[in-house]
Design a protein around this motif. Sequence first.
Motif, PDB file in Angstrom:
ATOM      1  N   ASN A  50      16.824  67.743   0.181  1.00  0.00           N
ATOM      2  CA  ASN A  50      17.100  66.453   0.714  1.00  0.00           C
ATOM      3  C   ASN A  50      16.578  65.157   0.015  1.00  0.00           C
ATOM      4  OD1 ASN A  50      18.492  67.123   2.986  1.00  0.00           O
ATOM      5  ND2 ASN A  50      16.673  67.972   4.083  1.00  0.00           N
ATOM      6  N   ILE A  51      15.139  65.556  -0.613  1.00  0.00           N
ATOM      7  CA  ILE A  51      14.755  64.570  -1.410  1.00  0.00           C
ATOM      8  C   ILE A  51      15.584  64.253  -2.752  1.00  0.00           C
ATOM      9  CG2 ILE A  51      12.704  63.783  -2.713  1.00  0.00           C
ATOM     10  CD1 ILE A  51      11.064  65.270  -0.843  1.00  0.00           C
ATOM     11  N   GLY A  52      16.008  65.398  -3.150  1.00  0.00           N
ATOM     12  CA  GLY A  52      16.783  65.301  -4.373  1.00  0.00           C
ATOM     13  C   GLY A  52      18.033  64.494  -4.360  1.00  0.00           C
ATOM     14  N   VAL A  53      18.851  64.596  -3.264  1.00  0.00           N
ATOM     15  CA  VAL A  53      20.016  64.111  -3.281  1.00  0.00           C
ATOM     16  C   VAL A  53      20.080  62.584  -3.044  1.00  0.00           C
ATOM     17  CG1 VAL A  53      21.401  66.202  -2.157  1.00  0.00           C
ATOM     18  CG2 VAL A  53      20.204  64.415  -0.507  1.00  0.00           C
ATOM     19  N   ARG A  54      18.761  62.154  -2.690  1.00  0.00           N
ATOM     20  CA  ARG A  54      18.707  60.651  -2.580  1.00  0.00           C
ATOM     21  C   ARG A  54      18.109  60.054  -3.739  1.00  0.00           C
ATOM     22  NH1 ARG A  54      18.409  63.168   2.067  1.00  0.00           N
ATOM     23  NH2 ARG A  54      19.336  62.028   3.822  1.00  0.00           N
ATOM     24  N   LEU A  55      17.149  60.959  -4.384  1.00  0.00           N
ATOM     25  CA  LEU A  55      16.299  60.456  -5.469  1.00  0.00           C
ATOM     26  C   LEU A  55      17.103  60.351  -6.707  1.00  0.00           C
ATOM     27  CD1 LEU A  55      13.128  60.250  -5.921  1.00  0.00           C
ATOM     28  CD2 LEU A  55      13.215  62.399  -6.971  1.00  0.00           C
ATOM     29  N   ILE A  56      18.283  60.965  -6.837  1.00  0.00           N
ATOM     30  CA  ILE A  56      19.138  60.857  -8.075  1.00  0.00           C
ATOM     31  C   ILE A  56      19.763  59.388  -8.041  1.00  0.00           C
ATOM     32  CG2 ILE A  56      21.093  62.029  -6.792  1.00  0.00           C
ATOM     33  CD1 ILE A  56      20.145  62.600 -10.541  1.00  0.00           C
ATOM     34  N   GLU A  57      20.142  58.915  -7.060  1.00  0.00           N
ATOM     35  CA  GLU A  57      20.740  57.480  -7.106  1.00  0.00           C
ATOM     36  C   GLU A  57      19.639  56.596  -7.663  1.00  0.00           C
ATOM     37  OE1 GLU A  57      23.625  56.851  -6.131  1.00  0.00           O
ATOM     38  OE2 GLU A  57      23.937  58.949  -5.493  1.00  0.00           O
ATOM     39  N   ASP A  58      18.283  56.706  -7.115  1.00  0.00           N
ATOM     40  CA  ASP A  58      17.155  55.708  -7.752  1.00  0.00           C
ATOM     41  C   ASP A  58      17.080  56.198  -9.200  1.00  0.00           C
ATOM     42  OD1 ASP A  58      14.043  56.073  -8.242  1.00  0.00           O
ATOM     43  OD2 ASP A  58      14.537  54.143  -6.941  1.00  0.00           O
ATOM     44  N   PHE A  59      17.333  57.441  -9.550  1.00  0.00           N
ATOM     45  CA  PHE A  59      16.925  57.588 -10.997  1.00  0.00           C
ATOM     46  C   PHE A  59      17.871  57.363 -11.818  1.00  0.00           C
ATOM     47  CE2 PHE A  59      15.619  59.969 -14.514  1.00  0.00           C
ATOM     48  CZ  PHE A  59      16.922  60.596 -15.219  1.00  0.00           C
ATOM     49  N   LEU A  60      19.032  57.327 -11.493  1.00  0.00           N
ATOM     50  CA  LEU A  60      20.270  56.864 -12.239  1.00  0.00           C
ATOM     51  C   LEU A  60      20.239  55.322 -12.282  1.00  0.00           C
ATOM     52  CD1 LEU A  60      23.211  59.063 -11.060  1.00  0.00           C
ATOM     53  CD2 LEU A  60      22.038  59.041 -13.266  1.00  0.00           C
ATOM     54  N   ALA A  61      19.985  54.611 -11.236  1.00  0.00           N
ATOM     55  CA  ALA A  61      19.841  53.222 -11.317  1.00  0.00           C
ATOM     56  C   ALA A  61      18.555  52.741 -12.155  1.00  0.00           C
ATOM     57  CB  ALA A  61      19.421  52.711 -10.022  1.00  0.00           C
ATOM     58  N   ARG A  62      17.565  53.537 -12.220  1.00  0.00           N
ATOM     59  CA  ARG A  62      16.347  53.012 -12.852  1.00  0.00           C
ATOM     60  C   ARG A  62      16.499  53.471 -14.447  1.00  0.00           C
ATOM     61  NH1 ARG A  62      10.475  53.258 -10.982  1.00  0.00           N
ATOM     62  NH2 ARG A  62      10.789  54.958  -9.851  1.00  0.00           N
ATOM     63  N   SER A  63      16.956  54.536 -14.708  1.00  0.00           N
ATOM     64  CA  SER A  63      16.940  55.153 -16.278  1.00  0.00           C
ATOM     65  C   SER A  63      18.247  54.608 -16.774  1.00  0.00           C
ATOM     66  CB  SER A  63      16.540  56.647 -16.077  1.00  0.00           C
ATOM     67  OG  SER A  63      18.027  57.047 -15.647  1.00  0.00           O
ATOM     68  N   SER A  64      19.132  54.430 -16.328  1.00  0.00           N
ATOM     69  CA  SER A  64      20.294  54.036 -16.814  1.00  0.00           C
ATOM     70  C   SER A  64      20.774  54.753 -18.064  1.00  0.00           C
ATOM     71  CB  SER A  64      20.397  52.547 -17.276  1.00  0.00           C
ATOM     72  OG  SER A  64      19.347  52.350 -18.313  1.00  0.00           O
ATOM     73  N   VAL A  65      20.876  56.298 -18.135  1.00  0.00           N
ATOM     74  CA  VAL A  65      21.043  57.199 -18.916  1.00  0.00           C
ATOM     75  C   VAL A  65      22.850  57.469 -18.418  1.00  0.00           C
ATOM     76  CG1 VAL A  65      18.978  58.248 -19.132  1.00  0.00           C
ATOM     77  CG2 VAL A  65      20.282  59.203 -17.496  1.00  0.00           C
ATOM     78  N   GLY A  66      23.400  57.622 -19.447  1.00  0.00           N
ATOM     79  CA  GLY A  66      24.826  58.043 -19.355  1.00  0.00           C
ATOM     80  C   GLY A  66      25.119  59.345 -18.646  1.00  0.00           C
ATOM     81  N   ARG A  67      26.478  59.704 -18.664  1.00  0.00           N
ATOM     82  CA  ARG A  67      26.832  61.010 -18.200  1.00  0.00           C
ATOM     83  C   ARG A  67      26.370  61.998 -19.511  1.00  0.00           C
ATOM     84  NH1 ARG A  67      29.855  63.749 -14.928  1.00  0.00           N
ATOM     85  NH2 ARG A  67      30.162  62.138 -13.515  1.00  0.00           N
ATOM     86  N   CYS A  68      25.547  63.111 -19.050  1.00  0.00           N
ATOM     87  CA  CYS A  68      25.423  64.045 -19.958  1.00  0.00           C
ATOM     88  C   CYS A  68      26.588  64.785 -20.646  1.00  0.00           C
ATOM     89  CB  CYS A  68      24.360  64.959 -19.441  1.00  0.00           C
ATOM     90  SG  CYS A  68      22.829  64.025 -19.162  1.00  0.00           S
ATOM     91  N   GLN A  69      26.488  65.150 -21.755  1.00  0.00           N
ATOM     92  CA  GLN A  69      27.589  65.717 -22.376  1.00  0.00           C
ATOM     93  C   GLN A  69      27.644  67.273 -22.126  1.00  0.00           C
ATOM     94  OE1 GLN A  69      30.207  64.323 -23.376  1.00  0.00           O
ATOM     95  NE2 GLN A  69      29.079  62.372 -23.040  1.00  0.00           N
TER      96      GLN A  69
END
Lengths: 180, 169
Positions: A50-69
Amino acid sequence: MSRQSNRTTDSKKMNAELFTLTYGALVTQLCKDYENDEEVNKQLDKMGYNIGVRLIEDFLARSSVGRCQDFRETADVIAKVAFKMYLGITPSVTNWSPAGDEFSLILESNPLVDFVELPDNHSSLVYSNLLCGVLRGALEMVQMAVAVKFSQDTLRGDNVTEIRMKFIKRMEENLPAGDE
Amino acid sequence: MAVCIAVIAKENYPLYIRSVPVQNELKFHYTVHTSLDVVEEKISAVGKAMADQRELYLGLLYPTEDYKVYPSHMIIVYYTPVCIFFLLIENILLYRHTRYGYVTNSKVKFVIVVDSSNTSLRDNEIRSMFRKLHNSFTDVMCNPFYNPGDTIQSKAFDSMVSAMMVQAS
């Protein structure tokens, strides 16, 4: 742990001990409530999910890494960016399987287990199982089904903590399974 | 030179006692117990004074006492010339024991009994031993599986104490 990034390093250090103690209190309370190590492991995994499914949004917003190949890139991003951002440690990525779908994260130190010593009656407890759930939940939200488990644990006497991650499949666009 | 290290809870029951050599354990238990009275006296003497780090250390608790210990017989007698004739001379060991005390703000007491026959440990060394003890004790406290009031069974604490006792002898 999710907060705006203009905090100083000092206050991060202060919160680390509180975080460790909070996690410890959580695990011991779960142990008292369920009285069964396997059940506690499952609950920790669920909570982590449950933490992970929410944390991923925060992570993507803060780190701005693109899609991994590919999975290798995912592994690097997890180890070098995600762990660094949230736990302040950088595990190393090793032990790739020949097929390239399984790898290990080696953590020299695990901030969740500072001061912790597992008593003998909890020998099958996976103390940091929350981390497994977090990784599983986060990757599921980017359409990757993975299996995560601890293969070595400093609390059990090993030298390092090793998390083994196995790629299962790429998922279709659908909602997560949700809490049971 | 620590021969016995004890951690005593606020309610004055022991959380941890370790002594080297092991056969004199009972004597050390007794020694530590009697030291507690001295500790209590010192605590109450300080009174309302705010305890800072320096005052946590109580220093020498008791004037040095002589005990003659016979490992083969496990009897404690005071040194008298007469006793020599009754027991094997090579078994006579003369220990001078000095006790040091340290109390934390939460009224947990540490007592170290040292054998000062070889070298007298300087005050600073004793203080650093207490500091290490205190640090290890707080680590034990932070273990979420430890309930305050239990006996201390932590392996890390054990190894730290063993290192302190070995380093001296």
